[in-house]
Design a protein around this motif. Structure first.
Motif, PDB file in Angstrom:
ATOM      1  N   THR A 146      54.189  48.362  29.900  1.00 13.75           N
ATOM      2  CA  THR A 146      54.758  49.579  29.097  1.00 13.75           C
ATOM      3  C   THR A 146      55.715  48.880  28.081  1.00 13.75           C
ATOM      4  OG1 THR A 146      54.867  50.980  31.138  1.00 13.75           O
ATOM      5  CG2 THR A 146      56.159  51.522  29.496  1.00 13.75           C
ATOM      6  N   ALA A 147      55.520  49.436  26.888  1.00 14.28           N
ATOM      7  CA  ALA A 147      56.226  48.964  25.595  1.00 14.28           C
ATOM      8  C   ALA A 147      57.704  49.209  25.767  1.00 14.28           C
ATOM      9  CB  ALA A 147      55.644  49.607  24.344  1.00 14.28           C
ATOM     10  N   ASP A 174      40.388  53.655  51.329  1.00 13.59           N
ATOM     11  CA  ASP A 174      41.279  53.480  52.667  1.00 13.59           C
ATOM     12  C   ASP A 174      41.985  52.302  52.691  1.00 13.59           C
ATOM     13  OD1 ASP A 174      40.465  56.120  53.447  1.00 13.59           O
ATOM     14  OD2 ASP A 174      38.589  55.363  54.341  1.00 13.59           O
ATOM     15  N   VAL A 175      43.060  52.093  53.254  1.00 14.03           N
ATOM     16  CA  VAL A 175      43.629  50.917  53.464  1.00 14.03           C
ATOM     17  C   VAL A 175      44.344  50.987  54.833  1.00 14.03           C
ATOM     18  CG1 VAL A 175      44.440  50.120  51.075  1.00 14.03           C
ATOM     19  CG2 VAL A 175      45.871  51.613  52.401  1.00 14.03           C
ATOM     20  N   PRO A 176      44.741  49.833  55.549  1.00 13.74           N
ATOM     21  CA  PRO A 176      45.046  50.264  56.893  1.00 13.74           C
ATOM     22  C   PRO A 176      46.249  51.151  57.245  1.00 13.74           C
ATOM     23  CG  PRO A 176      44.754  47.913  56.426  1.00 13.74           C
ATOM     24  CD  PRO A 176      44.755  48.568  55.259  1.00 13.74           C
ATOM     25  N   TRP A 177      47.039  51.474  56.196  1.00 18.45           N
ATOM     26  CA  TRP A 177      48.207  52.446  56.281  1.00 18.45           C
ATOM     27  C   TRP A 177      47.985  53.692  55.798  1.00 18.45           C
ATOM     28  CZ3 TRP A 177      48.114  48.043  53.319  1.00 18.45           C
ATOM     29  CH2 TRP A 177      48.194  46.960  53.849  1.00 18.45           C
ATOM     30  N   GLY A 178      46.699  54.101  55.264  1.00 24.89           N
ATOM     31  CA  GLY A 178      46.353  55.331  54.695  1.00 24.89           C
ATOM     32  C   GLY A 178      45.435  55.369  53.644  1.00 24.89           C
ATOM     33  N   VAL A 179      45.447  56.000  52.596  1.00 22.32           N
ATOM     34  CA  VAL A 179      44.856  56.200  51.378  1.00 22.32           C
ATOM     35  C   VAL A 179      45.580  55.800  49.989  1.00 22.32           C
ATOM     36  CG1 VAL A 179      43.021  57.766  50.126  1.00 22.32           C
ATOM     37  CG2 VAL A 179      43.386  57.891  52.353  1.00 22.32           C
ATOM     38  N   LEU A 180      45.273  54.997  49.545  1.00 22.09           N
ATOM     39  CA  LEU A 180      45.681  54.255  48.273  1.00 22.09           C
ATOM     40  C   LEU A 180      44.829  54.749  47.006  1.00 22.09           C
ATOM     41  CD1 LEU A 180      47.223  50.929  47.721  1.00 22.09           C
ATOM     42  CD2 LEU A 180      45.335  51.710  46.192  1.00 22.09           C
ATOM     43  N   GLY A 181      45.558  55.397  46.169  1.00 19.34           N
ATOM     44  CA  GLY A 181      45.116  55.990  45.040  1.00 19.34           C
ATOM     45  C   GLY A 181      45.651  54.848  43.645  1.00 19.34           C
ATOM     46  N   MET A 182      44.502  54.806  42.765  1.00 27.28           N
ATOM     47  CA  MET A 182      44.553  53.533  41.876  1.00 27.28           C
ATOM     48  C   MET A 182      44.552  54.367  40.333  1.00 27.28           C
ATOM     49  SD  MET A 182      41.750  51.021  43.266  1.00 27.28           S
ATOM     50  CE  MET A 182      42.074  49.687  41.959  1.00 27.28           C
ATOM     51  N   THR A 183      45.692  53.989  39.562  1.00 26.53           N
ATOM     52  CA  THR A 183      45.707  54.309  38.351  1.00 26.53           C
ATOM     53  C   THR A 183      46.099  53.092  37.155  1.00 26.53           C
ATOM     54  OG1 THR A 183      47.822  55.092  38.191  1.00 26.53           O
ATOM     55  CG2 THR A 183      46.293  56.565  38.633  1.00 26.53           C
ATOM     56  N   ILE A 184      46.294  53.277  36.140  1.00 27.55           N
ATOM     57  CA  ILE A 184      46.791  52.015  35.294  1.00 27.55           C
ATOM     58  C   ILE A 184      47.781  52.627  34.027  1.00 27.55           C
ATOM     59  CG2 ILE A 184      46.368  49.937  33.804  1.00 27.55           C
ATOM     60  CD1 ILE A 184      43.800  49.629  35.325  1.00 27.55           C
ATOM     61  N   GLY A 185      48.854  51.871  33.793  1.00 30.34           N
ATOM     62  CA  GLY A 185      49.598  51.836  32.566  1.00 30.34           C
ATOM     63  C   GLY A 185      49.646  53.570  31.881  1.00 30.34           C
TER      64      GLY A 185
END
Length: 286
Positions: free
Chosen positions: A183-184, A146-157
């Motif tokens: 990213t190469a 949860d962040v103040p503006w909604g829901v944030l999903g985390m991924t990487i590369g």
């Protein structure tokens, strides 16, 4: 804060020297905050770009002793921003690391952490191979917060190439998806824009993707072009191929509009696996 905010991507050219990398990241994060950013994201490998696993282990520490994390936490607290540190190298034991992203609140607290699941084991050309799994242990679950503006999903590369991770996050309520990356160049030129926009379009979500750009002497060449993309696939902000900052105004109500127009997240249907395959007749000899 309501449903609108200003997001920023910090684009870096991280190299093999952690203090220099941190100084540059801090400078650009400050610049983003001064320009009105409420949320700032840095790229994958914010602290160091290093292919020598032994050297990387010797320069890093566990999360408790991680000086880059302490410095970024203090900066988030000072600037009163949400700071998404794309990833840091975190030592797990004497042989393996985590490629770990952190979401820091304006109080400087770690609100969420995510270990990269899909590692960059690539053979882009002869003599240009990357085998991240030699020194990085993959994570095993996606993370939303949860962040103040909604829901944030985390991924990487390299996660970017696995759409099921983003669909899982979106179906769990994420309206803002993130993919800080390094990213190469050989993969970024043909694929980066298409993949970032696709993840936004198919999930009706914002995508925020800060990137490494260029390359330090002796290091890998990276594509750059940090992107902020809206839920209809529109590019709201894009960087070039040099370090810097991009910003975009985000109205998360656009997610509801996009998902109402094309409600694909509610239209999944089960189907049998494996697929039914009909083999055609053998090709006639010419």
């Amino acid at each position: 804060m309501g449903h609108t905010f200003t997001a920023a991507c910090v684009q870096l050219t991280s190299a093999r020297d952690i203090p220099d990398n941190l100084d540059e990241a801090v400078r650009l994060i400050r610049d983003a905050a001064e320009r009105g950013a409420d949320f700032v994201q840095t790229p994958e490998h914010t602290d160091i770009v290093e292919r020598d696993g032994g050297r990387l282990l010797s320069l890093t520490s566990d999360e408790e002793g991680c000086e880059p994390l302490r410095r970024f936490a203090a900066l988030a607290r000072e600037l009163r921003i949400w700071l998404h540190v794309g990833s840091l190298a975190i030592r797990l034991d004497g042989e393996m690391l985590a490629n770990r992203g952190f979401l820091l609140s304006p109080d400087g607290e770690v609100t969420a952490r995510y270990d990269k699941i899909h590692l960059s084991d690539l053979a882009l050309s002869a003599g240009d191979e990357e085998t991240e799994s030699r020194h990085v242990r993959p994570g095993n679950r996606v993370v939303a917060c949860d962040v103040p503006w909604g829901v944030l999903g985390m991924t990487i590369g390299h996660d970017l190439r696995f759409p099921e991770a983003y669909r899982t996050l979106a179906k769990s309520g994420a309206t803002i998806l993130t993919c800080p990356a390094s990213t190469a160049l050989a993969a970024g030129e043909p694929h980066w824009h298409a993949l970032v926009r696709a993840r936004a379009i198919e999930n009706g979500a914002f995508m925020i993707a800060a990137a490494q750009a260029g390359g330090a002497p002796g290091g890998p060449r990276t594509f750059g072009h940090s992107l902020i993309v809206g839920p209809w696939g529109e590019i709201l902000a894009e960087a070039g191929e040099e370090p810097g900052v991009i910003l975009a105004a985000i109205d998360v109500e656009a997610v509801e509009v996009a998902r109402r127009r094309i409600p694909s997240l509610r239209q999944d249907r089960p189907f049998d696996q494996p697929p039914e395959i009909h083999r055609g007749p053998a090709r006639l000899a010419s």
